[in-house]
Write a protein that holds these residues in place. Structure first.
Motif, mmCIF file in Angstrom:
data_model
loop_
_atom_site.group_PDB
_atom_site.id
_atom_site.type_symbol
_atom_site.label_atom_id
_atom_site.label_comp_id
_atom_site.label_asym_id
_atom_site.label_seq_id
_atom_site.Cartn_x
_atom_site.Cartn_y
_atom_site.Cartn_z
ATOM 1 N N ILE A 206 0.871 -1.285 0.075
ATOM 2 C CA ILE A 206 -0.032 0.126 0.039
ATOM 3 C C ILE A 206 1.022 1.269 -0.022
ATOM 4 N N GLN A 207 0.365 2.247 0.178
ATOM 5 C CA GLN A 207 0.963 3.757 -0.270
ATOM 6 C C GLN A 207 2.083 4.128 0.694
ATOM 7 N N THR A 208 1.843 3.504 1.997
ATOM 8 C CA THR A 208 2.712 3.694 3.142
ATOM 9 C C THR A 208 3.997 2.915 3.095
ATOM 10 N N GLY A 209 4.117 1.736 2.279
ATOM 11 C CA GLY A 209 5.306 1.135 1.926
ATOM 12 C C GLY A 209 5.262 -0.240 2.700
ATOM 13 N N TRP A 309 7.680 -21.658 20.500
ATOM 14 C CA TRP A 309 6.840 -20.910 19.316
ATOM 15 C C TRP A 309 7.226 -19.625 19.289
ATOM 16 N N SER A 310 7.382 -19.030 20.036
ATOM 17 C CA SER A 310 7.663 -17.492 20.075
ATOM 18 C C SER A 310 8.823 -17.307 18.938
ATOM 19 N N GLN A 311 9.894 -17.864 19.371
ATOM 20 C CA GLN A 311 11.289 -17.883 18.398
ATOM 21 C C GLN A 311 11.079 -18.279 17.285
ATOM 22 N N GLN A 312 10.381 -19.361 17.025
ATOM 23 C CA GLN A 312 10.131 -19.915 15.540
ATOM 24 C C GLN A 312 9.208 -19.303 14.872
ATOM 25 N N VAL A 313 8.151 -18.496 15.384
ATOM 26 C CA VAL A 313 7.413 -17.455 14.677
ATOM 27 C C VAL A 313 8.191 -16.253 14.177
ATOM 28 N N ASN A 314 9.132 -15.998 14.977
ATOM 29 C CA ASN A 314 9.688 -14.914 14.842
ATOM 30 C C ASN A 314 10.692 -15.179 13.529
ATOM 31 N N GLN A 315 11.080 -16.227 13.647
ATOM 32 C CA GLN A 315 11.894 -16.766 12.414
ATOM 33 C C GLN A 315 11.305 -16.827 11.094
ATOM 34 N N VAL A 316 10.063 -17.141 10.887
ATOM 35 C CA VAL A 316 9.307 -17.720 10.031
ATOM 36 C C VAL A 316 8.996 -16.185 9.280
ATOM 37 N N LEU A 317 8.266 -15.319 10.325
ATOM 38 C CA LEU A 317 7.815 -13.835 10.007
ATOM 39 C C LEU A 317 9.021 -13.296 9.246
ATOM 40 N N TYR A 318 10.295 -13.263 9.933
ATOM 41 C CA TYR A 318 11.243 -12.746 9.186
ATOM 42 C C TYR A 318 11.531 -13.290 7.901
ATOM 43 N N GLY A 319 11.579 -14.416 7.735
ATOM 44 C CA GLY A 319 11.990 -15.085 6.476
ATOM 45 C C GLY A 319 10.778 -14.888 5.521
ATOM 46 N N LEU A 320 9.519 -14.629 5.828
ATOM 47 C CA LEU A 320 8.487 -14.123 4.820
ATOM 48 C C LEU A 320 8.732 -12.773 4.399
ATOM 49 N N ARG A 321 9.284 -11.936 5.322
ATOM 50 C CA ARG A 321 9.780 -10.416 5.002
ATOM 51 C C ARG A 321 10.681 -10.426 4.113
ATOM 52 N N VAL A 322 11.692 -11.234 4.265
ATOM 53 C CA VAL A 322 13.036 -11.377 3.217
ATOM 54 C C VAL A 322 12.553 -11.795 1.860
ATOM 55 N N ALA A 323 11.508 -12.799 1.895
ATOM 56 C CA ALA A 323 11.067 -13.373 0.514
ATOM 57 C C ALA A 323 10.242 -12.255 -0.155
ATOM 58 N N GLY A 324 9.497 -11.438 0.755
ATOM 59 C CA GLY A 324 8.647 -10.524 0.209
ATOM 60 C C GLY A 324 9.520 -9.088 -0.048
ATOM 61 N N ASN A 325 10.597 -9.188 0.343
ATOM 62 C CA ASN A 325 11.378 -7.748 0.098
ATOM 63 C C ASN A 325 10.783 -6.792 1.112
ATOM 64 N N LEU A 326 10.511 -6.961 2.115
ATOM 65 C CA LEU A 326 9.950 -5.933 3.154
ATOM 66 C C LEU A 326 11.053 -5.742 4.182
ATOM 67 N N ARG A 327 11.440 -4.515 4.278
ATOM 68 C CA ARG A 327 12.548 -4.335 5.554
ATOM 69 C C ARG A 327 12.099 -3.114 6.189
ATOM 70 N N PHE A 328 12.403 -3.312 7.715
ATOM 71 C CA PHE A 328 12.226 -2.185 8.379
ATOM 72 C C PHE A 328 13.251 -1.495 8.986
ATOM 73 N N PRO A 329 13.247 -0.221 9.470
ATOM 74 C CA PRO A 329 14.333 0.360 10.063
ATOM 75 C C PRO A 329 14.848 -0.681 11.459
ATOM 76 N N ALA A 330 13.860 -1.214 12.110
ATOM 77 C CA ALA A 330 14.513 -1.861 13.063
ATOM 78 C C ALA A 330 15.744 -3.050 12.788
ATOM 79 N N ASP A 331 15.218 -3.178 11.485
ATOM 80 C CA ASP A 331 16.324 -4.317 10.962
ATOM 81 C C ASP A 331 17.805 -3.817 10.943
ATOM 82 N N ASP A 332 18.141 -2.556 10.744
ATOM 83 C CA ASP A 332 19.305 -1.721 10.737
ATOM 84 C C ASP A 332 19.811 -1.451 11.883
ATOM 85 N N HIS A 333 19.148 -1.824 13.010
ATOM 86 C CA HIS A 333 19.783 -1.502 14.531
ATOM 87 C C HIS A 333 20.539 -2.706 15.008
ATOM 88 N N GLU A 334 21.503 -2.494 15.573
ATOM 89 C CA GLU A 334 22.388 -3.635 16.370
ATOM 90 C C GLU A 334 21.783 -3.655 17.642
#
Length: 334
Positions: A206-209, A309-334
């Motif tokens: 959508i228009q917000t990215g 489950w929480s760790q695994q869901v986190n892993q799957v959600l991130y994998g889906l975002r990578v596959a869908g080319n969706l990136r957040f500013p939070a991904d650039d923080h250490e």
């Protein structure tokens, strides 16, 4: 009684506070909001002891046992980390954290502070109807996949159409459909089938990215689980798990208010429990049970399963975002 503090004053926090009161195992020690008016109004409505506008002040309340985080997604990590470092248990709304790096840091903090625990508020996998689905699944002679749907139009999307950028639809706050309603069917898939071998995601931006809706495919080797979710339209399609001649049916992968088993195309056998007075009550009761007796064998096993489950869901959600080319500013923080 467990002393509870809350972050956020929206409807989901109200529902959690009401569920906590129904359980008879929590007392509301404090309410935090950046708005003093909202904090005070929420505290008055729910008979909280204090209303504060400083998060550290909430954590410093006398005898605080648990903090519930219903803040924007990108704020969960720092708020949870501060609480855990003060040996305070965290109940965090889904999705718990933006990426595996944040999850790893939280797990390290939990290891350093074993008195604290982390619970992700994924309510659907704590309901009696989820357990009914799991029992039905275990009785299938074979599994040939599933189709899981959870799609509800968000009133906040009206703001987007008017040119606004509400938090839930922004990259800055780790928003979008996958990070909101999509978490529920992903949780259901992980809890029932485990971690997929491969994932793919086809988002509708959508228009917000961020993604307003999308379709995810979770590959389990011999079968696929297709996940359909969104916040820009409504769906009344059921969710299904496919056996051979058997089909496990759910009205919604997120709500699970009606579940049943259909054999060989015959009449549906209703497996549903009584409707819940509050959809968050089962998870609140589960969390309280573990906190009240953290060394009981059943409670230890349940807690470690939910945390995994929480760790695994986190892993799957991130994998889906990578596959869908969706990136957040939070991904650039250490």
């Amino acid at each position: 009684m467990l002393r509870l503090g809350t972050v956020g004053t929206g409807w989901i926090t109200q529902q959690l506070v009401e569920a906590a009161a129904m359980s008879g195992r929590f007392e509301l020690a404090g309410v935090y909001s950046r708005s003093v008016e909202k904090a005070q109004a929420f505290a008055r409505k729910n008979q909280a002891e204090q209303a504060v506008t400083d998060y550290q002040e909430l954590l410093d309340l006398k005898g605080l046992d648990v903090v519930y985080l219903a803040s924007p997604n990108s704020l969960h990590f720092n708020q949870a980390l501060k609480a855990i470092r003060q040996n305070i248990t965290v109940i965090v709304e889904k999705p718990a954290f933006s990426n595996p790096q944040e999850m790893a840091a939280i797990m390290a903090a939990l290891a350093d502070h074993p008195q604290a625990k982390l619970f992700e508020a994924a309510r659907n996998v704590h309901t009696p109807n989820f357990h009914a689905v799991a029992r039905a699944l275990s009785g299938l002679p074979a599994v040939q996949g599933a189709s899981l749907t959870y799609m509800k139009y968000s009133s906040r999307y009206d703001q987007v159409l008017d040119g606004g950028e509400p938090n839930v639809f922004t990259r800055e706050f780790s928003g979008g459909a996958l990070q909101d309603l999509g978490v529920y069917p992903v949780y259901l898939a992980v809890a029932l089938f485990g971690v997929p071998a491969q994932v793919n995601y086809f988002p509708t931006l959508i228009q917000t990215g961020v993604d307003g809706k999308g379709v995810a495919v979770l590959r389990y080797g011999t079968y696929d689980v297709t996940v359909n979710f969104g916040k820009t339209s409504n769906s009344v399609a059921p969710s299904e798990i496919y056996g051979l001649k058997e089909t496990v049916e759910m009205d919604s992968a997120g709500e699970l208010t009606q579940v049943g088993l259909r054999q060989d195309g015959q009449k549906l056998t209703d497996l549903s429990a009584q409707p819940l007075v509050n959809p968050m009550l089962p998870e609140v009761q589960d969390f309280a049970r573990v906190l009240e007796d953290p060394v009981a064998e059943t409670n230890v096993a349940d807690y470690h399963r939910w945390l995994l489950w929480s760790q695994q869901v986190n892993q799957v959600l991130y994998g889906l975002r990578v596959a869908g080319n969706l990136r957040f500013p939070a991904d650039d923080h250490e």
